[in-house]
Design an enzyme around this catalytic site. Sequence first.
Site, short mmCIF file in Angstrom:
data_model
loop_
_atom_site.label_atom_id
_atom_site.label_comp_id
_atom_site.label_asym_id
_atom_site.label_seq_id
_atom_site.Cartn_x
_atom_site.Cartn_y
_atom_site.Cartn_z
N ARG A 179 0.80 -1.22 0.00
CA ARG A 179 0.00 0.00 0.00
C ARG A 179 0.83 1.28 0.00
O ARG A 179 0.56 2.21 -0.76
CB ARG A 179 -0.94 0.00 1.21
CG ARG A 179 -2.20 -0.82 1.02
CD ARG A 179 -2.70 -1.38 2.34
NE ARG A 179 -1.77 -2.36 2.86
CZ ARG A 179 -1.78 -3.65 2.51
NH1 ARG A 179 -2.68 -4.09 1.66
NH2 ARG A 179 -0.89 -4.49 2.99
N THR A 180 1.84 1.35 0.86
CA THR A 180 2.62 2.59 0.96
C THR A 180 3.33 2.89 -0.36
O THR A 180 3.29 4.00 -0.87
CB THR A 180 3.63 2.51 2.12
OG1 THR A 180 2.93 2.24 3.33
CG2 THR A 180 4.38 3.82 2.27
N LYS B 34 25.86 -4.49 -3.02
CA LYS B 34 27.29 -4.56 -3.35
C LYS B 34 28.15 -3.86 -2.29
O LYS B 34 29.35 -3.69 -2.48
CB LYS B 34 27.54 -3.91 -4.71
CG LYS B 34 26.74 -4.52 -5.85
CD LYS B 34 26.95 -3.75 -7.15
CE LYS B 34 26.09 -4.31 -8.27
NZ LYS B 34 26.26 -3.53 -9.54
N ARG C 51 11.60 3.44 2.53
CA ARG C 51 11.35 2.50 3.62
C ARG C 51 12.59 1.63 3.80
O ARG C 51 13.22 1.21 2.82
CB ARG C 51 10.14 1.61 3.32
CG ARG C 51 9.95 0.48 4.34
CD ARG C 51 8.66 -0.29 4.13
NE ARG C 51 7.51 0.54 4.48
CZ ARG C 51 6.26 0.08 4.48
NH1 ARG C 51 6.00 -1.17 4.13
NH2 ARG C 51 5.27 0.88 4.82
N HIS D 166 6.27 5.61 11.30
CA HIS D 166 5.65 5.60 9.96
C HIS D 166 4.75 6.84 9.90
O HIS D 166 3.53 6.74 9.99
CB HIS D 166 4.84 4.32 9.77
CG HIS D 166 4.46 4.03 8.35
ND1 HIS D 166 4.42 5.00 7.36
CD2 HIS D 166 4.11 2.86 7.74
CE1 HIS D 166 4.05 4.45 6.23
NE2 HIS D 166 3.86 3.15 6.42
#
Length: 290
Positions: free
Chosen positions: A57-58, A86, A107, A135
Amino acid sequence: MNFEDDHILSIDQFLRADVEAIFNTADKMMPFARREKITKVLDGAILGSMFFEASTRTRISFGSAFNLLGGNVRETTGFEHSAIAKGESLYDTARVLSGYSDVIVMRHPESGSVGEFSKASRVPVINGGDGSNEHPSQALLDLYTIKSELVSRGRSIDQLRVAMVGDLNFGRTVHSLCKLLALFEDIKLVLVSPRELRMPDDLVELVREQGHQVIESENLEESISHVDIVYSTRIQEERFNSQEEADLYRGRFRLNHTIYTAHCEPNTVIMHPLPRDSRENARELDEDLN
Protein backbone atom coordinates in the site's frame (compact mmCIF):
# COMPACT_ATOMS: atom_id res chain seq x y z
CA MET A 1 5.47 24.84 9.62
CA ASN A 2 6.60 25.57 6.08
CA PHE A 3 7.04 22.13 4.52
CA GLU A 4 8.87 23.36 1.43
CA ASP A 5 12.27 21.62 1.09
CA ASP A 6 11.78 19.83 4.45
CA HIS A 7 12.19 16.14 5.15
CA ILE A 8 9.25 14.32 6.79
CA LEU A 9 10.93 11.86 9.14
CA SER A 10 8.96 11.85 12.40
CA ILE A 11 5.72 13.06 13.94
CA ASP A 12 8.01 14.94 16.36
CA GLN A 13 8.29 17.61 13.64
CA PHE A 14 4.59 18.50 13.78
CA LEU A 15 2.43 20.85 15.78
CA ARG A 16 -1.34 20.54 15.83
CA ALA A 17 -1.61 23.51 13.44
CA ASP A 18 0.65 21.67 10.98
CA VAL A 19 -1.57 18.60 11.06
CA GLU A 20 -4.69 20.68 10.53
CA ALA A 21 -3.05 22.48 7.59
CA ILE A 22 -2.22 19.12 5.97
CA PHE A 23 -5.79 17.91 6.48
CA ASN A 24 -7.23 21.09 4.97
CA THR A 25 -4.99 20.59 1.93
CA ALA A 26 -6.06 16.93 1.71
CA ASP A 27 -9.71 18.05 1.65
CA LYS A 28 -8.94 20.35 -1.27
CA MET A 29 -7.12 17.56 -3.10
CA MET A 30 -10.03 15.12 -2.84
CA PRO A 31 -11.46 15.91 -6.32
CA PHE A 32 -8.10 14.98 -7.86
CA ALA A 33 -7.90 11.76 -5.85
CA ARG A 34 -11.39 10.85 -7.08
CA ARG A 35 -10.44 11.82 -10.64
CA GLU A 36 -13.19 14.41 -10.78
CA LYS A 37 -10.50 16.94 -11.70
CA ILE A 38 -7.15 16.59 -13.44
CA THR A 39 -3.95 18.49 -12.72
CA LYS A 40 -0.39 18.32 -14.08
CA VAL A 41 1.11 20.38 -11.27
CA LEU A 42 3.98 17.88 -10.94
CA ASP A 43 4.61 17.57 -14.67
CA GLY A 44 8.31 16.81 -15.14
CA ALA A 45 8.91 16.03 -11.45
CA ILE A 46 10.39 12.68 -10.39
CA LEU A 47 9.62 10.72 -7.22
CA GLY A 48 12.40 8.38 -6.16
CA SER A 49 10.59 5.45 -4.55
CA MET A 50 13.12 3.46 -2.50
CA PHE A 51 11.64 0.52 -0.64
CA PHE A 52 14.22 -1.75 0.94
CA GLU A 53 11.53 -3.58 2.90
CA ALA A 54 8.34 -5.25 1.69
CA SER A 55 5.49 -2.86 0.93
CA THR A 56 2.24 -2.91 -1.00
CA ARG A 57 0.00 0.00 0.00
CA THR A 58 2.62 2.59 0.96
CA ARG A 59 4.72 2.08 -2.16
CA ILE A 60 1.82 1.95 -4.62
CA SER A 61 -0.15 4.79 -3.00
CA PHE A 62 2.79 7.20 -3.05
CA GLY A 63 3.46 6.35 -6.68
CA SER A 64 -0.19 6.61 -7.66
CA ALA A 65 -0.59 9.99 -5.95
CA PHE A 66 2.49 11.33 -7.70
CA ASN A 67 1.24 10.07 -11.06
CA LEU A 68 -2.22 11.58 -10.52
CA LEU A 69 -0.54 14.96 -10.03
CA GLY A 70 1.35 14.59 -13.29
CA GLY A 71 4.71 13.37 -11.97
CA ASN A 72 6.86 10.34 -12.76
CA VAL A 73 8.06 7.57 -10.45
CA ARG A 74 11.34 5.67 -10.45
CA GLU A 75 11.45 2.67 -8.11
CA THR A 76 13.96 0.54 -6.26
CA THR A 77 12.55 -2.42 -4.34
CA GLY A 78 14.61 -4.70 -2.13
CA PHE A 79 18.32 -4.67 -1.34
CA GLU A 80 19.03 -7.24 -4.00
CA HIS A 81 18.02 -4.81 -6.75
CA SER A 82 20.19 -1.94 -5.54
CA ALA A 83 23.89 -1.21 -5.21
CA ILE A 84 23.52 -1.53 -1.44
CA ALA A 85 23.77 -5.29 -2.09
CA LYS A 86 27.29 -4.56 -3.35
CA GLY A 87 28.26 -2.79 -0.14
CA GLU A 88 27.33 0.79 -1.04
CA SER A 89 26.58 3.02 1.94
CA LEU A 90 23.32 4.89 2.55
CA TYR A 91 25.34 8.10 2.22
CA ASP A 92 26.56 7.28 -1.30
CA THR A 93 23.14 6.01 -2.35
CA ALA A 94 21.51 9.22 -1.11
CA ARG A 95 24.02 11.49 -2.88
CA VAL A 96 23.45 9.77 -6.21
CA LEU A 97 19.70 9.05 -6.10
CA SER A 98 18.85 12.55 -4.89
CA GLY A 99 20.59 13.85 -8.02
CA TYR A 100 17.96 12.05 -10.12
CA SER A 101 14.89 12.89 -8.02
CA ASP A 102 12.87 15.88 -6.84
CA VAL A 103 11.63 14.07 -3.73
CA ILE A 104 12.33 10.63 -2.28
CA VAL A 105 10.08 8.33 -0.24
CA MET A 106 12.00 5.60 1.53
CA ARG A 107 11.35 2.50 3.62
CA HIS A 108 14.13 0.62 5.37
CA PRO A 109 14.17 -2.18 7.99
CA GLU A 110 16.52 -0.37 10.41
CA SER A 111 15.32 2.28 12.87
CA GLY A 112 16.82 5.69 12.12
CA SER A 113 18.00 4.66 8.66
CA VAL A 114 15.76 7.06 6.75
CA GLY A 115 17.01 9.93 8.91
CA GLU A 116 20.59 8.88 8.18
CA PHE A 117 19.83 8.77 4.46
CA SER A 118 18.20 12.22 4.54
CA LYS A 119 21.38 13.86 5.87
CA ALA A 120 23.12 13.14 2.57
CA SER A 121 20.15 13.80 0.30
CA ARG A 122 19.95 16.91 -1.86
CA VAL A 123 16.13 16.72 -1.98
CA PRO A 124 13.33 16.20 0.59
CA VAL A 125 12.97 12.68 1.97
CA ILE A 126 9.71 11.20 3.30
CA ASN A 127 9.84 8.35 5.80
CA GLY A 128 7.72 5.45 4.57
CA GLY A 129 8.67 3.38 7.62
CA ASP A 130 12.03 2.83 9.31
CA GLY A 131 12.15 -0.46 11.16
CA SER A 132 10.06 -0.49 14.33
CA ASN A 133 10.57 3.26 14.79
CA GLU A 134 7.97 5.36 12.95
CA HIS A 135 5.65 5.60 9.96
CA PRO A 136 4.56 9.26 9.89
CA SER A 137 2.66 9.18 6.60
CA GLN A 138 0.58 6.22 7.81
CA ALA A 139 -0.24 8.05 11.04
CA LEU A 140 -1.37 11.14 9.15
CA LEU A 141 -3.54 8.98 6.91
CA ASP A 142 -5.00 7.14 9.91
CA LEU A 143 -5.86 10.34 11.74
CA TYR A 144 -7.37 11.84 8.59
CA THR A 145 -9.56 8.73 8.32
CA ILE A 146 -10.55 9.08 11.98
CA LYS A 147 -11.37 12.76 11.49
CA SER A 148 -13.53 11.92 8.47
CA GLU A 149 -15.46 9.31 10.45
CA LEU A 150 -16.02 11.67 13.37
CA VAL A 151 -17.12 14.63 11.25
CA SER A 152 -20.10 12.60 10.03
CA ARG A 153 -21.16 12.34 13.69
CA GLY A 154 -20.66 16.02 14.45
CA ARG A 155 -17.50 15.39 16.47
CA SER A 156 -13.84 16.36 16.36
CA ILE A 157 -10.63 14.52 17.23
CA ASP A 158 -10.62 16.06 20.71
CA GLN A 159 -12.13 13.73 23.35
CA LEU A 160 -11.42 10.72 21.12
CA ARG A 161 -11.39 7.25 22.70
CA VAL A 162 -9.04 4.78 20.96
CA ALA A 163 -8.08 1.18 21.69
CA MET A 164 -4.83 0.05 20.07
CA VAL A 165 -4.59 -3.73 19.93
CA GLY A 166 -1.76 -6.16 19.14
CA ASP A 167 1.97 -5.72 18.73
CA LEU A 168 2.48 -2.25 20.19
CA ASN A 169 6.19 -2.70 20.81
CA PHE A 170 7.31 -3.24 17.21
CA GLY A 171 4.28 -1.69 15.45
CA ARG A 172 5.63 1.56 14.01
CA THR A 173 2.19 2.74 12.86
CA VAL A 174 0.91 2.93 16.45
CA HIS A 175 4.11 4.67 17.59
CA SER A 176 3.53 7.53 15.14
CA LEU A 177 -0.22 7.62 15.75
CA CYS A 178 0.31 7.94 19.53
CA LYS A 179 2.53 10.97 18.99
CA LEU A 180 -0.02 12.49 16.64
CA LEU A 181 -2.97 11.96 18.98
CA ALA A 182 -1.02 13.58 21.82
CA LEU A 183 -1.21 16.90 19.93
CA PHE A 184 -4.98 17.04 20.50
CA GLU A 185 -7.12 17.43 23.63
CA ASP A 186 -8.48 14.96 26.20
CA ILE A 187 -7.61 11.72 24.42
CA LYS A 188 -8.34 8.35 26.04
CA LEU A 189 -5.89 5.70 24.87
CA VAL A 190 -6.40 2.04 25.75
CA LEU A 191 -3.35 -0.08 24.93
CA VAL A 192 -4.12 -3.79 24.56
CA SER A 193 -1.17 -6.15 24.13
CA PRO A 194 0.77 -9.00 25.70
CA ARG A 195 3.04 -7.65 28.42
CA GLU A 196 6.08 -8.47 26.31
CA LEU A 197 4.75 -6.40 23.39
CA ARG A 198 3.70 -3.29 25.33
CA MET A 199 3.94 0.18 23.88
CA PRO A 200 7.45 1.59 24.62
CA ASP A 201 7.51 3.40 27.95
CA ASP A 202 8.74 6.68 26.48
CA LEU A 203 5.68 6.89 24.21
CA VAL A 204 3.29 6.07 27.06
CA GLU A 205 4.87 8.80 29.18
CA LEU A 206 4.78 11.30 26.32
CA VAL A 207 1.02 10.84 25.93
CA ARG A 208 0.45 11.07 29.71
CA GLU A 209 2.63 14.16 30.03
CA GLN A 210 0.38 15.88 27.50
CA GLY A 211 -2.53 15.35 29.90
CA HIS A 212 -4.19 12.37 28.26
CA GLN A 213 -5.54 9.19 29.85
CA VAL A 214 -3.62 5.99 29.09
CA ILE A 215 -4.81 2.54 30.18
CA GLU A 216 -2.73 -0.59 29.57
CA SER A 217 -4.48 -3.95 29.47
CA GLU A 218 -4.27 -7.57 28.33
CA ASN A 219 -8.07 -7.99 28.20
CA LEU A 220 -9.47 -7.39 24.71
CA GLU A 221 -13.20 -7.59 25.40
CA GLU A 222 -13.08 -5.20 28.36
CA SER A 223 -10.83 -2.75 26.55
CA ILE A 224 -12.95 -2.30 23.41
CA SER A 225 -16.26 -1.78 25.23
CA HIS A 226 -16.22 2.02 25.47
CA VAL A 227 -14.14 3.40 22.60
CA ASP A 228 -14.76 5.15 19.30
CA ILE A 229 -11.96 3.41 17.40
CA VAL A 230 -10.50 -0.09 17.64
CA TYR A 231 -7.12 0.01 15.88
CA SER A 232 -5.79 -3.51 15.41
CA THR A 233 -2.25 -4.43 14.34
CA ARG A 234 -0.58 -7.69 13.34
CA ILE A 235 2.34 -9.37 15.08
CA GLN A 236 5.42 -7.85 13.40
CA GLU A 237 7.10 -11.21 12.85
CA GLU A 238 9.96 -9.67 10.83
CA ARG A 239 11.13 -7.87 14.01
CA PHE A 240 11.47 -11.06 16.06
CA ASN A 241 14.55 -13.23 16.37
CA SER A 242 12.69 -16.29 15.10
CA GLN A 243 9.37 -17.46 13.68
CA GLU A 244 8.84 -19.53 16.83
CA GLU A 245 9.10 -16.44 19.03
CA ALA A 246 6.54 -14.56 16.93
CA ASP A 247 4.19 -17.55 17.05
CA LEU A 248 4.00 -17.22 20.84
CA TYR A 249 1.86 -14.11 20.38
CA ARG A 250 0.11 -14.75 17.08
CA GLY A 251 -3.68 -14.87 17.35
CA ARG A 252 -3.67 -13.69 20.98
CA PHE A 253 -6.16 -10.88 20.34
CA ARG A 254 -8.64 -11.90 17.64
CA LEU A 255 -11.49 -9.57 16.81
CA ASN A 256 -14.45 -11.17 15.10
CA HIS A 257 -18.10 -10.34 14.48
CA THR A 258 -19.31 -12.05 17.65
CA ILE A 259 -16.85 -10.21 19.91
CA TYR A 260 -17.55 -6.90 18.16
CA THR A 261 -21.33 -7.26 18.53
CA ALA A 262 -21.12 -8.34 22.16
CA HIS A 263 -18.65 -5.77 23.44
CA CYS A 264 -18.35 -2.72 21.16
CA GLU A 265 -20.62 0.29 21.17
CA PRO A 266 -22.77 0.73 18.05
CA ASN A 267 -20.82 2.29 15.15
CA THR A 268 -17.41 1.67 16.74
CA VAL A 269 -14.93 2.00 13.89
CA ILE A 270 -12.52 -0.88 13.24
CA MET A 271 -9.19 0.15 11.72
CA HIS A 272 -6.11 -1.78 10.62
CA PRO A 273 -3.03 -0.42 8.82
CA LEU A 274 -2.75 -3.67 6.81
CA PRO A 275 -1.49 -6.15 5.90
CA ARG A 276 -3.65 -8.19 8.24
CA ASP A 277 -2.44 -11.70 8.95
CA SER A 278 -5.22 -13.95 7.63
CA ARG A 279 -3.50 -17.25 8.36
CA GLU A 280 -5.52 -19.71 10.44
CA ASN A 281 -3.38 -19.26 13.57
CA ALA A 282 -3.52 -15.46 13.41
CA ARG A 283 -6.63 -13.71 12.07
CA GLU A 284 -6.39 -10.63 14.27
CA LEU A 285 -9.31 -9.38 12.17
CA ASP A 286 -11.48 -12.36 11.26
CA GLU A 287 -12.89 -12.84 7.79
CA ASP A 288 -16.42 -12.63 9.20
CA LEU A 289 -15.79 -8.87 9.52
CA ASN A 290 -15.23 -8.48 5.77
